[in-house]
Write an enzyme that holds these catalytic residues in place. Sequence first.
Site, PDB file in Angstrom:
ATOM      1  N   TRP A 102     -14.240  21.329  27.915  1.00 27.53           N
ATOM      2  CA  TRP A 102     -14.167  20.610  26.630  1.00 27.53           C
ATOM      3  C   TRP A 102     -13.948  19.133  26.853  1.00 27.53           C
ATOM      4  O   TRP A 102     -14.480  18.307  26.111  1.00 27.53           O
ATOM      5  CB  TRP A 102     -13.104  21.240  25.722  1.00 27.53           C
ATOM      6  CG  TRP A 102     -13.507  22.637  25.357  1.00 27.53           C
ATOM      7  CD1 TRP A 102     -12.942  23.799  25.793  1.00 27.53           C
ATOM      8  CD2 TRP A 102     -14.630  23.026  24.543  1.00 27.53           C
ATOM      9  NE1 TRP A 102     -13.638  24.874  25.281  1.00 27.53           N
ATOM     10  CE2 TRP A 102     -14.671  24.435  24.510  1.00 27.53           C
ATOM     11  CE3 TRP A 102     -15.601  22.313  23.830  1.00 27.53           C
ATOM     12  CZ2 TRP A 102     -15.647  25.147  23.805  1.00 27.53           C
ATOM     13  CZ3 TRP A 102     -16.571  23.020  23.119  1.00 27.53           C
ATOM     14  CH2 TRP A 102     -16.582  24.414  23.106  1.00 27.53           C
ATOM     15  N   ASP A 172      -7.095  16.323  22.019  1.00 29.52           N
ATOM     16  CA  ASP A 172      -7.769  17.501  21.478  1.00 29.52           C
ATOM     17  C   ASP A 172      -6.788  18.659  21.660  1.00 29.52           C
ATOM     18  O   ASP A 172      -6.600  19.161  22.763  1.00 29.52           O
ATOM     19  CB  ASP A 172      -9.069  17.748  22.257  1.00 29.52           C
ATOM     20  CG  ASP A 172      -9.755  19.055  21.839  1.00 29.52           C
ATOM     21  OD1 ASP A 172      -9.203  19.802  21.006  1.00 29.52           O
ATOM     22  OD2 ASP A 172     -10.854  19.321  22.373  1.00 29.52           O
ATOM     23  N   LYS A 196      -8.092  28.839  16.123  1.00 28.22           N
ATOM     24  CA  LYS A 196      -7.236  29.469  17.129  1.00 28.22           C
ATOM     25  C   LYS A 196      -5.820  29.618  16.577  1.00 28.22           C
ATOM     26  O   LYS A 196      -5.341  30.727  16.372  1.00 28.22           O
ATOM     27  CB  LYS A 196      -7.250  28.653  18.413  1.00 28.22           C
ATOM     28  CG  LYS A 196      -8.675  28.551  18.984  1.00 28.22           C
ATOM     29  CD  LYS A 196      -8.839  27.350  19.862  1.00 28.22           C
ATOM     30  CE  LYS A 196     -10.286  26.963  20.094  1.00 28.22           C
ATOM     31  NZ  LYS A 196     -11.153  28.016  20.569  1.00 28.22           N
TER      32      LYS A 196
HETATM   33  N1  PMP Z   1     -11.941  21.719  22.217  1.00 27.29           N
HETATM   34  C1  PMP Z   1     -11.331  22.821  22.672  1.00 27.29           C
HETATM   35  C2  PMP Z   1     -10.126  22.680  23.555  1.00 27.29           C
HETATM   36  C3  PMP Z   1     -11.823  24.084  22.324  1.00 27.29           C
HETATM   37  O1  PMP Z   1     -11.225  25.184  22.795  1.00 27.29           O
HETATM   38  C4  PMP Z   1     -12.948  24.179  21.480  1.00 27.29           C
HETATM   39  C5  PMP Z   1     -13.493  25.503  20.997  1.00 27.29           C
HETATM   40  N2  PMP Z   1     -13.337  26.584  21.786  1.00 27.29           N
HETATM   41  C6  PMP Z   1     -13.567  22.998  21.045  1.00 27.29           C
HETATM   42  C7  PMP Z   1     -13.024  21.793  21.415  1.00 27.29           C
HETATM   43  C8  PMP Z   1     -14.766  23.030  20.155  1.00 27.29           C
HETATM   44  O2  PMP Z   1     -14.338  23.349  18.895  1.00 27.29           O
HETATM   45  P1  PMP Z   1     -15.316  23.569  17.657  1.00 27.29           P
HETATM   46  O3  PMP Z   1     -16.034  24.854  17.894  1.00 27.29           O
HETATM   47  O4  PMP Z   1     -14.353  23.618  16.502  1.00 27.29           O
HETATM   48  O5  PMP Z   1     -16.234  22.404  17.588  1.00 27.29           O
END
Ligand code: PMP
Length: 360
Positions: A102, A172, A196
């Site tokens: 991420w 994030d 989550k």
């Molecule tokens: N950042 C992290 C740490 C994540 O775990 C995730 C999703 N698993 C995301 C960003 C992406 O999130 P979204 O699907 O809400 O765009």
Amino acid sequence: MSRVFNFSAGPATLPESVLRKAGEEILDWHGSGMSVMEMSHRGAEYTSIIEKAETDLRELMGIPDNYSVLFLQGGASSQFAMVPLNLLRGHSKADYINTGSWSKKAIAEAKRYCEVNVPATAENENFTWIPTQDQLDLDPQAAYCHITSNNTIFGTEFPYTPDTGDVPLVADMSSDILSRPIDVSKYGVIYAGAQKNIGPSGVTIVIIRNDLIGHAVDWCPTMFDYKTHADTKSLYNTPPTYSIYIAGLVFQWLKEQGGLEGMEQINRRKAGKLYDAIDGSDFYHSPVRPQDRSLMNVPFTLSNPDLDKTFLAEAEEKGLVALKGHRSVGGMRASIYNAMPEEGVDALIAFMHDFEKRNA
Ligand code: PMP
């Protein structure tokens, strides 16, 4: 009806009492004669729902008055663009600590808008550790420093809050927000997709220090400018009304658990016993450096990967589902967010012991 223990990384399990309450209220919210899904986002009823959600979140996290809380759409992934579009403020570069997939996505997006400096990366050992403060080669000229506080895929979590001096820290927190108390005043921006630890997918929460609002690049799309949403209390356009309502119920549930202090105790106990079970056997293995292990996502491998499929199939028969690890780590991953009851973790550990006895 029988509910399973759902170890999915997200969308993830929600507190059963929240789902029951939403069920009770689905046709007629508080005598309004309609579902929250059917309400105008500008009516008095919905206004009370979104305002209560914000008040409860502020109370839970101790969000100072000089911060705005925004309920946005587009997932955490949209924040990968919104952060540079709003926070560069005339600077040409930003720091991004690279602790996993991420982080890499956030870096790739930021590179469309600025020069990216990586103060530290854990990529050399497949992201099994978190760089320490003294390993960070921070750039004092950076517009901001971005971290992924919990790495959902690799199961690592910052055990400390990086000190970035006057450079705003952006986090994030998609997969560990609300799992324990944090000092919001140490951050410029915190963002998290909801699916989550907050509620259903569809809403993304942004907590931003007010002096960082109002500096978007002049060609920034209206919807990507934090000021648009701060000025209108997240009602510039139709917000994800139902997701925000469920998030509000989750916030009330969190208060009943003793707030984030209470939640942290429960989370430490849950994660502690699962890591103990993994470390106490040669049959299971945690790839993550002990001091950097996540309280939320627990990856583990079997000493004999040929048994992975059998493990997953038998676990599923026992009502322990979504344990398959991410392809970049392999093995298993148990996501044990706030809403995973301790009995779920106990049931997983009991199954792991039993499986080991039969297969070691
Ligand atoms: N950042 C992290 C740490 C994540 O775990 C995730 C999703 N698993 C995301 C960003 C992406 O999130 P979204 O699907 O809400 O765009």
